[in-house]
Scaffold this motif. Structure first.
Motif, PDB file in Angstrom:
ATOM      1  N   GLN A  19       0.859  -1.193   0.000  1.00 58.40           N
ATOM      2  CA  GLN A  19       0.000   0.000   0.000  1.00 58.40           C
ATOM      3  C   GLN A  19       0.888   1.234   0.000  1.00 58.40           C
TER       4      GLN A  19
ATOM      5  N   THR B  35      -3.873   0.879  -5.098  1.00 59.11           N
ATOM      6  CA  THR B  35      -3.138   0.732  -3.848  1.00 59.11           C
ATOM      7  C   THR B  35      -2.430   2.022  -3.474  1.00 59.11           C
TER       8      THR B  35
ATOM      9  N   SER C  32      -6.315   3.209   8.406  1.00 64.26           N
ATOM     10  CA  SER C  32      -7.076   2.339   7.497  1.00 64.26           C
ATOM     11  C   SER C  32      -6.147   1.497   6.637  1.00 64.26           C
TER      12      SER C  32
ATOM     13  N   GLU D 151      -5.412  -1.411   8.774  1.00 64.65           N
ATOM     14  CA  GLU D 151      -6.584  -2.275   8.883  1.00 64.65           C
ATOM     15  C   GLU D 151      -6.759  -3.098   7.617  1.00 64.65           C
ATOM     16  N   GLU D 152      -6.533  -2.481   6.476  1.00 66.20           N
ATOM     17  CA  GLU D 152      -6.679  -3.200   5.208  1.00 66.20           C
ATOM     18  C   GLU D 152      -5.611  -4.290   5.076  1.00 66.20           C
TER      19      GLU D 152
ATOM     20  N   GLY E 185      -6.303  -6.751   8.375  1.00 69.31           N
ATOM     21  CA  GLY E 185      -7.653  -7.237   8.620  1.00 69.31           C
ATOM     22  C   GLY E 185      -8.118  -6.998  10.046  1.00 69.31           C
TER      23      GLY E 185
END
Lengths: 93, 997
Positions: B277, B450, B476, B479-480, B483
């Motif tokens: 990311q 991404t 976030s 979190e992505e 998970g």
């Protein structure tokens, strides 16, 4: 520099691979029975789409194995990787 | 040492304990550690730094960062002189020498400025329309000299460059407030985070915008966060690292700088980062307003002026005017005033003069002219006066105007989010009317999915919101990736902002004012150029760019691009959205070639392959040359003999005595399995299945188009074991081709291929005396002509060399004499070679080089693929029609040979040539021409003065050659013509008696 998931070696950089162009083109069984036109089509005619393309790739600087890749030629998204002796999995569009 | 008249007494992030001496155009100055060359020049009151590219107009310092398009200078001297360095990025060091470029004889008195007088005759695209008669080459030299900026460095680069690969889960580009907030939120997760920023210190805008975060000074907050991040093992902090390119699947390249001044060390590292990311917190780049005569030194970006004052404690002027269409420039006025600069006026194109900000500046005695625009400026080497009029008084140049004296003009036309990397990755942008800038489109296609832009890169210009956005995005992203929910600390909080009013686009001052309005300062492109280009039909933004060269200078359009396309829109009555942007391509910022080369320079610049006996060849005086990547000896001169004399001596030894040749690069492809013979029968034009065990056959392989791709011999060592001896040059390609056919087309064949080329050394003993020599090494093997005829193969073991080692022996000849190719495992090469030398002493055994080999095989008329053939040559062209007709089975390329074009009789065909003048050497490549029309009908492919025959011979490709035996043809050698007779190939021992002895 795409990252390609070789079925044997795992994710590797694109420069370890060689692209073998459009997939699922087979050599005519009896070339002597094929017309000049059809022979030229087998050698040179390729679809060159913008979008989904089924291709052959070889992990040349790795395991040297061939496999198939369903790749979007515009976004470079790799939709599927499947064995050299398999047909493309359905539902890729 | 001159005074530093414009250095502020306190404040800034420079280190006043570390003064540094430097020179600019020979004049000595001082600065401090932490200065850039630009800030130090400003502190010394220097405002003239360069001359523009086309009209040589005076240029100063315009910005404070990588977007700089005016202050481009040369750093260093002699062979280390580096051109086109942005003074705003050059860190100051002790003894730095900087000079202006593109000025003759000096910066101040530059002759090039005379072109300014002719600018009427040099409009956009003038080189397509003028300077053509009588011939454009008359003007080329002069124009090139005028149009160059600085000569490239000529000496060898003394520095080293590294490359570094890295993988991470999260890459954060930009360590300003937003990037730092994101890094802080993400770092605790333990995921690998890389945080990169092009500046020597993190902080971005916090280094100069006087913000307060979490109740401390912005710079203090930055230090705290940076220390916290530095302690975490999963976080990599990269200062002085500019991410220059975004590629596929989260791959980025970045350039990290190390060197400050001193040469001879690691200068830069090229990072290749693969990231799952990416957060793009790259900030925004300010753009100027455009007005008549807007390119004078002393006209600067308002944000840059704030940076010089607050970060570098350097004051760019004493009496300033602010020209703006948005609130952010008012902060510049406040900062200037706070640090002792007189702010003569704020000229705001907007009518609205309400609000907190206006109140504040008026309280300080600063005049605000709302609803006014600049219609002219004065001052050649430095601005000294502006002229303003109410907006909308266009057409009436006699209308009321106000003149304001100043030596500094701070302009802001708005901010452009820096989204080049998102765009490179395929991300799409859209124009936001309210913000008057391009922002990322909501939904991004796969490629850019991404990468997320945030902060001012996402069109957010409020610090508090930026911090919140960065924080949220950091969370976030984690979190992505994991998970799991992230419980991070609260987002950092900044003091409230007073920037409340909307921006009002004001792309140019409408006519009819005299001064030209400059859009691109480096290439000298004006609004008029854009209008002219549009009139001439170049209305696509891509055409505009290429026709005017706007945005194609060293700054790559960072300052000019949005202004340019807005003006193009105005000139063609289109909205900005309709005009669009040009395609962003890597690199974002110029990258020095050294960084791209890394350590692959000098002897590592290309791959070289060495034979097992390489050291011996060198020690024996072999002159080494590259042959398809292999280092091979061309000849072995003895006792000061010339090259020609050495070659001749080696050739004569080969014909009358015995020679030793290193053939180790020849391919050894082991083909094993029940289907080995069937497989090779499909690959070769020859019949393979009829080859008996222990026998060798010469063969050719074609591609599917019927073109010869390799020749060589293949041996059948066992019923299901073949050894393919492909050529040194073609082996890799053949090995790959074998695998491809077997894996993709014929998986049902039971064959294994093993490329054993480098595992065996091949030592070729050749000549009439060769049998005596080889027998000494293999005394128990019957190598007589009856038992071991030409084209035979054997395997065995040699004892005590020092241990028993396997060997393979083949009688193969490329010279036309009896020849034995002995292969042993590569690490026993020297032992075997020395034994052969020893055994050959009584016969005066001679090392044979590549040049002599070429003469010997030419005398025999043996073709060399790639020399006598090219990518259009078929086996029919070189006399193989009969063997091919005999083979009934299909092979690769066979079908193509049946096509009409392949069967034409006038194709280029391989023939021998015997020049009438026996002593005349015919250079390879010479054209064969028809007698009448001087039309080419062929070319010479191999040639020598044959020692064996005593006269000149050659091989050539000739149209209809096979039907023209005995004919006299004409060869052109540098416009001289020579006759030659077309003769059969194979001049020496055509019946092959010697080779079969």
């Amino acid at each position: 520099m795409m990252q390609i998931d070789c079925p044997w070696c795992g994710p590797r950089n694109q420069d370890e691979f060689r692209c073998g162009g459009q997939a699922h083109i087979h050599r005519p069984e009896q070339p002597e029975d094929v017309s000049d036109q059809a022979w030229a089509e087998y050698q040179f005619s390729r679809i060159n789409p913008c979008g989904l393309h089924l291709e052959r790739w070889q992990h040349l600087f790795g395991c040297a194995q061939w496999f198939h890749m369903a790749r979007d030629t515009f976004t470079h998204e790799i939709r599927a990787i499947y064995q050299i002796d398999e047909d493309s999995p359905g539902g890729l569009e | 040492m001159t005074q530093t008249p414009a250095r502020l007494n306190h404040g800034g992030l420079i280190d006043r304990n570390k003064p540094l001496n430097f020179t600019f155009n020979g004049q000595a100055y001082t600065g401090f550690e932490g200065d850039t060359l630009a800030s130090a020049l400003i502190a010394n009151g220097v405002s003239l730094t360069a001359r523009s590219f086309r009209y040589h107009r005076p240029r100063g310092i315009f910005s404070a960062g990588f977007e700089e398009s005016q202050a481009l200078v040369c750093i260093g001297e002699g062979q280390h002189k580096e051109p086109n360095v942005r003074a705003t990025l050059q860190l100051l060091y002790e003894g730095l020498h900087a000079t202006s470029q593109n000025t003759v004889p000096s910066l101040k008195w530059d002759m090039g400025s005379l072109t300014g007088w002719f600018s009427r005759f040099l409009p956009v695209g003038f080189y397509y329309k003028t300077f053509m008669w009588p011939h454009w080459k008359w003007y080329e030299g002069f124009i090139r000299r005028m149009a160059s900026v600085a000569p490239a460095t000529s000496g060898h680069d003394p520095d080293f460059y590294n490359k570094q690969h890295a993988h991470c889960e999260l890459l954060i580009i930009g360590a300003g407030p937003t990037g730092l907030a994101a890094a802080l939120a993400a770092a605790q997760s333990g995921l690998r985070v890389i945080l990169a920023d092009d500046q020597p210190e993190f902080g971005g805008s916090l280094l100069w915008d006087q913000a307060r975060i979490d109740e401390k000074k912005g710079t203090e907050w930055v230090n705290q966060i940076t220390s916290k991040l530095a302690k975490l093992e999963n976080v990599t902090l990269l200062q002085r690292t500019m991410v220059v390119a975004a590629w596929d699947h989260g791959y980025f390249t970045a350039v990290q700088k190390h060197r400050i001044g001193e040469h001879g060390k690691i200068s830069q590292t090229l990072w290749k980062i693969r990231s799952a990311q990416t957060i793009l917190a790259s900030g925004a780049i300010e753009r100027p307003l455009i007005f008549p005569d807007n390119d004078r030194p002393g006209i600067m970006l308002a944000g840059a002026v704030r940076q010089y004052i607050n970060r570098y404690a350097a004051s760019p002027g004493q009496r300033a005017v602010i020209y703006t269409n948005n609130d952010s420039a008012y902060l510049c006025a406040l900062d200037l005033h706070a640090r002792g600069t007189t702010v003569a006026a704020i000229v705001d194109v907007r009518q609205d003069s309400q609000g907190e900000l206006t109140r504040r500046v008026r309280e300080l005695g600063i005049i605000v002219h709302s609803g006014h625009e600049i219609t002219g400026t004065h001052g050649y080497f430095r601005i000294r006066q502006v002229e303003i009029r109410p907006v909308g008084s266009s057409g009436n140049s006699g209308s009321r105007y106000i003149r304001i004296q100043c030596d500094l003009l701070c302009t802001s036309g708005g901010w452009n989010p820096s989204l080049h990397l998102l765009s490179q990755a395929g991300g799409k942008l859209e124009y936001n009317e309210k913000l008057a800038c391009f922002v990322p489109r909501e939904q991004q296609a796969f490629l850019a999915s991404t990468i997320q832009a945030t902060g001012s890169a996402n069109g957010c210009f409020d610090l508090n919101t930026c911090l919140a956005q960065g924080h949220q995005l950091g969370r976030s992203a984690v979190e992505e990736l994991t998970g799991k929910n992230v419980s991070a600390d609260k987002a950092p909080i900044a003091e409230g902002s007073v920037l409340t009013r909307d921006i009002k686009p004001h792309w140019q001052t409408p006519p009819p004012y005299k001064g030209r309005q400059w859009v691109d300062y480096l290439h000298d492109i004006t609004t008029q150029s854009i209008k002219t280009a549009a009139l001439e039909g170049f209305i696509s933004v891509e055409h505009l760019k290429r026709y005017t060269t706007i945005g194609m200078a060293a700054d790559q359009g960072k300052i000019s691009s949005v202004n340019a396309l807005a003006i193009l829109g105005q000139s063609t009555e289109r909205q900005i959205t309709e005009v669009g942007t040009t395609t962003f391509r890597p690199p974002f910022h110029p990258v020095t070639l050294g960084a791209l080369a890394g350590r692959e320079t000098g002897s590592r610049a290309w791959v070289r392959r060495f034979l097992p006996l390489h050291d011996w060849h060198i020690e024996t005086g072999g002159v080494m040359e590259d042959h398809s990547g292999w280092q091979r000896a061309a000849y072995y001169p003895q006792d000061n003999e010339t090259e020609a004399s050495a070659i001749r001596r080696e050739v004569l030894s080969a014909r009358h005595g015995v020679t030793l040749f290193d053939s180790s690069s020849l391919g050894k492809l082991e083909v094993r399995g029940p289907d080995a013979s069937r497989f090779l029968n499909r690959m070769y034009i020859n019949n393979v299945e009829t080859l008996k065990t222990g026998r060798v056959r010469y063969g050719m392989m074609l591609n599917e188009n019927g073109v010869i791709i390799d020749d060589g011999v293949f041996a059948r060592l066992e019923d299901d074991f073949f050894l393919v001896s492909a050529s040194s040059a073609g082996t890799a390609e053949i090995a790959i081709a074998f695998e491809e056919w077997l894996q993709t087309e014929w998986p049902e064949l039971d064959v294994l291929i093993h490329n054993a080329t480098t595992q065996w050394a091949t030592l070729t003993v050749g000549g009439p005396k060769s049998r005596d020599v080889i027998t000494a090494l293999l005394p128990d093997v019957d190598l007589s002509a009856e038992s071991f005829p030409h084209m035979s193969a054997l395997e065995g073991e040699i004892e005590n060399l020092p241990r028993n080692i396997p060997w393979r022996l083949m009688r193969v000849s490329f010279t036309g004499e009896v020849s034995f190719e002995l292969s042993v495992p590569a690490n026993y090469a020297l032992a075997a070679w020395e034994q052969l030398l020893q055994a050959g002493k009584p016969f005066n055994i001679t090392p044979l080089g590549m040049e002599a080999l070429d003469v010997l095989r030419t005398e025999k008329g043996f073709l060399e693929v790639g020399v006598d053939t090219d990518i259009s040559t078929s086996p029919l062209d070189v006399g193989w029609a009969v063997p091919i007709a005999k083979k009934k089975a299909d092979f690769i390329g066979k079908r193509s040979l049946a096509r009409p074009n392949d069967k034409r009789e006038d194709r280029l065909q391989l023939v021998g040539l015997k020049p009438s003048n026996m002593k005349q050497f015919i250079p390879v490549g010479s054209h064969i021409i028809t007698r009448e029309g001087l039309k080419p009908e062929g070319h010479v492919t191999s040639s020598c003065i044959s020692p064996a025959l005593g006269h000149s011979i050659a091989m050539a490709m000739l149209e209809s050659g096979q039907a023209r035996q005995g004919e006299m043809i004409v060869i052109d050698v540098d416009k001289q013509h020579f006759d030659a007779e077309v003769v059969p190939l194979g001049f020496y021992d055509p019946k092959g008696q010697r080779i079969n002895a």
